[in-house]
Write a protein that holds these residues in place. Sequence first.
Motif, PDB file in Angstrom:
ATOM      1  N   GLN A 378       0.823  -1.204   0.000  1.00  0.00           N
ATOM      2  CA  GLN A 378       0.000   0.000   0.000  1.00  0.00           C
ATOM      3  C   GLN A 378       0.859   1.258   0.000  1.00  0.00           C
ATOM      4  OE1 GLN A 378      -3.061  -0.069   3.073  1.00  0.00           O
ATOM      5  NE2 GLN A 378      -3.083  -2.301   3.059  1.00  0.00           N
ATOM      6  N   CYS A 379       0.227   2.391  -0.301  1.00  0.00           N
ATOM      7  CA  CYS A 379       0.893   3.691  -0.300  1.00  0.00           C
ATOM      8  C   CYS A 379       1.982   3.796  -1.361  1.00  0.00           C
ATOM      9  CB  CYS A 379       1.480   4.018   1.072  1.00  0.00           C
ATOM     10  SG  CYS A 379       0.258   4.102   2.385  1.00  0.00           S
ATOM     11  N   THR A 380       1.876   2.992  -2.408  1.00  0.00           N
ATOM     12  CA  THR A 380       2.816   3.049  -3.517  1.00  0.00           C
ATOM     13  C   THR A 380       2.021   3.076  -4.817  1.00  0.00           C
ATOM     14  OG1 THR A 380       3.003   0.627  -3.546  1.00  0.00           O
ATOM     15  CG2 THR A 380       4.620   1.826  -2.245  1.00  0.00           C
ATOM     16  N   GLY A 381       2.713   3.308  -5.916  1.00  0.00           N
ATOM     17  CA  GLY A 381       2.029   3.411  -7.198  1.00  0.00           C
ATOM     18  C   GLY A 381       2.521   2.400  -8.199  1.00  0.00           C
ATOM     19  N   SER A 382       2.798   2.872  -9.402  1.00  0.00           N
ATOM     20  CA  SER A 382       3.265   2.015 -10.493  1.00  0.00           C
ATOM     21  C   SER A 382       4.612   2.526 -10.992  1.00  0.00           C
ATOM     22  CB  SER A 382       2.246   2.012 -11.640  1.00  0.00           C
ATOM     23  OG  SER A 382       0.994   1.508 -11.219  1.00  0.00           O
ATOM     24  N   LEU A 394      12.464  -4.136 -10.813  1.00  0.00           N
ATOM     25  CA  LEU A 394      11.222  -4.872 -10.991  1.00  0.00           C
ATOM     26  C   LEU A 394      10.116  -3.907 -11.380  1.00  0.00           C
ATOM     27  CD1 LEU A 394      11.077  -7.332  -7.926  1.00  0.00           C
ATOM     28  CD2 LEU A 394      11.614  -7.901 -10.307  1.00  0.00           C
ATOM     29  N   SER A 395       9.162  -4.414 -12.129  1.00  0.00           N
ATOM     30  CA  SER A 395       8.009  -3.617 -12.503  1.00  0.00           C
ATOM     31  C   SER A 395       6.928  -3.758 -11.432  1.00  0.00           C
ATOM     32  CB  SER A 395       7.472  -4.081 -13.854  1.00  0.00           C
ATOM     33  OG  SER A 395       6.308  -3.361 -14.207  1.00  0.00           O
ATOM     34  N   MET A 396       6.374  -2.617 -10.998  1.00  0.00           N
ATOM     35  CA  MET A 396       5.297  -2.612 -10.016  1.00  0.00           C
ATOM     36  C   MET A 396       4.074  -1.925 -10.610  1.00  0.00           C
ATOM     37  SD  MET A 396       5.334  -1.171  -6.072  1.00  0.00           S
ATOM     38  CE  MET A 396       5.515   0.553  -6.562  1.00  0.00           C
ATOM     39  N   PHE A 401       3.793  -6.375  -7.140  1.00  0.00           N
ATOM     40  CA  PHE A 401       4.951  -6.875  -7.875  1.00  0.00           C
ATOM     41  C   PHE A 401       5.234  -8.309  -7.463  1.00  0.00           C
ATOM     42  CE2 PHE A 401       6.720  -4.989  -4.021  1.00  0.00           C
ATOM     43  CZ  PHE A 401       7.743  -5.837  -3.636  1.00  0.00           C
ATOM     44  N   THR A 402       6.027  -9.002  -8.272  1.00  0.00           N
ATOM     45  CA  THR A 402       6.343 -10.418  -8.072  1.00  0.00           C
ATOM     46  C   THR A 402       7.838 -10.617  -8.211  1.00  0.00           C
ATOM     47  OG1 THR A 402       4.195 -11.067  -8.987  1.00  0.00           O
ATOM     48  CG2 THR A 402       5.874 -12.783  -8.854  1.00  0.00           C
ATOM     49  N   ASP A 403       8.391 -11.541  -7.413  1.00  0.00           N
ATOM     50  CA  ASP A 403       9.811 -11.856  -7.527  1.00  0.00           C
ATOM     51  C   ASP A 403      10.038 -13.337  -7.248  1.00  0.00           C
ATOM     52  OD1 ASP A 403      12.436 -11.364  -8.098  1.00  0.00           O
ATOM     53  OD2 ASP A 403      12.857 -10.187  -6.288  1.00  0.00           O
ATOM     54  N   GLU A 404      11.192 -13.806  -7.697  1.00  0.00           N
ATOM     55  CA  GLU A 404      11.545 -15.220  -7.545  1.00  0.00           C
ATOM     56  C   GLU A 404      12.472 -15.415  -6.349  1.00  0.00           C
ATOM     57  OE1 GLU A 404      10.090 -17.456  -9.579  1.00  0.00           O
ATOM     58  OE2 GLU A 404       9.092 -15.707 -10.474  1.00  0.00           O
ATOM     59  N   PHE A 405      12.210 -16.466  -5.577  1.00  0.00           N
ATOM     60  CA  PHE A 405      13.056 -16.865  -4.454  1.00  0.00           C
ATOM     61  C   PHE A 405      13.539 -18.282  -4.736  1.00  0.00           C
ATOM     62  CE2 PHE A 405      10.710 -13.324  -2.974  1.00  0.00           C
ATOM     63  CZ  PHE A 405      11.438 -12.742  -1.952  1.00  0.00           C
ATOM     64  N   SER A 406      14.833 -18.422  -4.961  1.00  0.00           N
ATOM     65  CA  SER A 406      15.374 -19.668  -5.507  1.00  0.00           C
ATOM     66  C   SER A 406      15.434 -20.804  -4.500  1.00  0.00           C
ATOM     67  CB  SER A 406      16.773 -19.423  -6.081  1.00  0.00           C
ATOM     68  OG  SER A 406      17.635 -18.894  -5.066  1.00  0.00           O
ATOM     69  N   TYR A 414      14.085  -4.466  -1.266  1.00  0.00           N
ATOM     70  CA  TYR A 414      13.476  -3.609  -2.274  1.00  0.00           C
ATOM     71  C   TYR A 414      13.371  -2.165  -1.760  1.00  0.00           C
ATOM     72  CZ  TYR A 414      11.849  -8.292  -3.596  1.00  0.00           C
ATOM     73  OH  TYR A 414      11.766  -9.626  -3.900  1.00  0.00           O
ATOM     74  N   LYS A 415      13.642  -1.219  -2.642  1.00  0.00           N
ATOM     75  CA  LYS A 415      13.494   0.195  -2.335  1.00  0.00           C
ATOM     76  C   LYS A 415      12.359   0.756  -3.191  1.00  0.00           C
ATOM     77  CE  LYS A 415      16.111   4.559  -2.265  1.00  0.00           C
ATOM     78  NZ  LYS A 415      17.422   5.189  -2.581  1.00  0.00           N
ATOM     79  N   VAL A 416      11.293   1.238  -2.524  1.00  0.00           N
ATOM     80  CA  VAL A 416      10.065   1.618  -3.217  1.00  0.00           C
ATOM     81  C   VAL A 416       9.659   3.030  -2.800  1.00  0.00           C
ATOM     82  CG1 VAL A 416       7.684   0.948  -3.716  1.00  0.00           C
ATOM     83  CG2 VAL A 416       9.355  -0.810  -3.062  1.00  0.00           C
ATOM     84  N   PRO A 417       9.464   3.945  -3.748  1.00  0.00           N
ATOM     85  CA  PRO A 417       9.005   5.293  -3.383  1.00  0.00           C
ATOM     86  C   PRO A 417       7.627   5.259  -2.715  1.00  0.00           C
ATOM     87  CG  PRO A 417       9.781   5.224  -5.661  1.00  0.00           C
ATOM     88  CD  PRO A 417       9.676   3.803  -5.199  1.00  0.00           C
ATOM     89  N   ILE A 418       7.460   6.078  -1.678  1.00  0.00           N
ATOM     90  CA  ILE A 418       6.164   6.226  -1.023  1.00  0.00           C
ATOM     91  C   ILE A 418       5.361   7.288  -1.777  1.00  0.00           C
ATOM     92  CG2 ILE A 418       4.977   6.859   1.110  1.00  0.00           C
ATOM     93  CD1 ILE A 418       7.551   6.055   2.609  1.00  0.00           C
ATOM     94  N   SER A 419       4.117   6.998  -2.068  1.00  0.00           N
ATOM     95  CA  SER A 419       3.278   7.987  -2.741  1.00  0.00           C
ATOM     96  C   SER A 419       1.895   8.014  -2.097  1.00  0.00           C
ATOM     97  CB  SER A 419       3.151   7.644  -4.235  1.00  0.00           C
ATOM     98  OG  SER A 419       2.552   6.372  -4.417  1.00  0.00           O
ATOM     99  N   ASN A 420       1.330   9.228  -2.004  1.00  0.00           N
ATOM    100  CA  ASN A 420      -0.060   9.420  -1.542  1.00  0.00           C
ATOM    101  C   ASN A 420      -0.294   8.954  -0.109  1.00  0.00           C
ATOM    102  OD1 ASN A 420      -0.723  10.378  -4.139  1.00  0.00           O
ATOM    103  ND2 ASN A 420      -0.946   8.264  -4.858  1.00  0.00           N
ATOM    104  N   CYS A 421       0.721   8.894   0.705  1.00  0.00           N
ATOM    105  CA  CYS A 421       0.551   8.518   2.104  1.00  0.00           C
ATOM    106  C   CYS A 421       1.504   9.327   2.978  1.00  0.00           C
ATOM    107  CB  CYS A 421       0.820   7.027   2.327  1.00  0.00           C
ATOM    108  SG  CYS A 421      -0.577   5.943   1.991  1.00  0.00           S
TER     109      CYS A 421
END
Length: 425
Positions: A378-382, A394-396, A401-406, A414-421
């Motif tokens: 939550q509180c993130t965009g695309s 990664l694309s969000m 978003f989805t990622d692989e764990f081997s 992951y570093k994700v910008p906060i938006s609208n919160c």
Amino acid sequence: MRRSWVWALSLIAGLLISGCTGSSGQNTPHFATTHNDGGTAYYGQFEDSLPEDPNYFPVAVWHESVMDAQAVATDRSFGINTYVELTPDSVPQLARDAGSYVLSSTPKPGINGFVLPDEVDMWGKSGEGIWTGAWPGEAPICEPEGSRCGYTVLEESLHKAPAGTMVYANFGKGVTFWGDREIGTHFTSEYADVVSADNYWFTDPNICDKTEGGTRFDQPRDLTETECRLAANYGHTVEQIRGYIEPAGSKPVWGFVELGRPFSDETLPTPTPEQIRAAVWQSLIAGARGIVYFNHSFSGDCASQHVLRDCAPERSAAIAATNEQIQRLAPVLNSVTVSEVLTTADGVNGLVKAHDGHFYVLAGSAQAAPQSAAFSLQCTGSGEIEVLDENRMLSMNEGQFTDEFSDGNAIHLYKVPISNCDPGH
């Protein structure tokens, strides 16, 4: 006057319920945050303690010797900035001169904290009986022989701590496996200011048994090798200790990870750098506020009291890389924790931190099998998000978003910008 107070409280309550109001007059969603265990400025309440610098995160070795400046310099090159217990002939000031910190059971100039006897829960056990003063292997511990006096051992040992000094205690299987919640809470809550427990999930020959690691189940059972030799279990130990402490969140819990073989059983391998990194990050994801390495190995190709200094330079370099990553992310790890914004699969453990306009999602596999894990934040965009230190993005899409764990050692940050919160109140 009373009416004014009632009105003010009602207004505040209304704002908290409806959300934060931005300058435009529109309600802005907010996310809830909590401080790390102990709160802000925890170490500052003690005399000459650990620093409150957000760039400092404790990465320690257990029971090392510091006899000359070169030894400290070598340890610092591996990312070690703290010593938890030193040999009696060590010189703590050498560590302090190099910018490192020392917790020791031997009060000397230069120490930043006092260490209580190790694993008293295992050899003294839970109880307030008479302590003979003996140590394991010397003579009967408690009087009468066979009684329990672990609480007494800790209480009497506290008298040796310099006034105002931070106190550290490490526990073992008596707290994590053999005792009930009341015992665990008493040991972890009553005596020390910082606590840990050393369960060596990768190398302990007995830990998979139903009387040890298998006690986590309502009906204890033996763990399979896949269930047992799993990095996520180091996080489980941290969570267990954090769950015992009363009041909840009132003191830091540190994680404990072995670098070599703490046992003489030659059938178990030495932990790999990948396993060590995963165990460290699983501990941090579980809320550990420091990491302690058991730096001794009692079997295998390199039996040593100084694994990092003496054994396999390429292996030590890989561990140093993990420690460098921790130190670089110290401001993130020391920042507030964000709750109720992340949803992910049962097969992944995750923690969200908020720092400098970004969410940092720390994620580690909770299962040995490979998996494709979906995240909802939550509180993130695309857009694109950064996977730290992996040279990939990664694309969000609207927080998804989805990622692989081997495998069970897979860790992604992951570093994700906060938006609208906005941060919560």
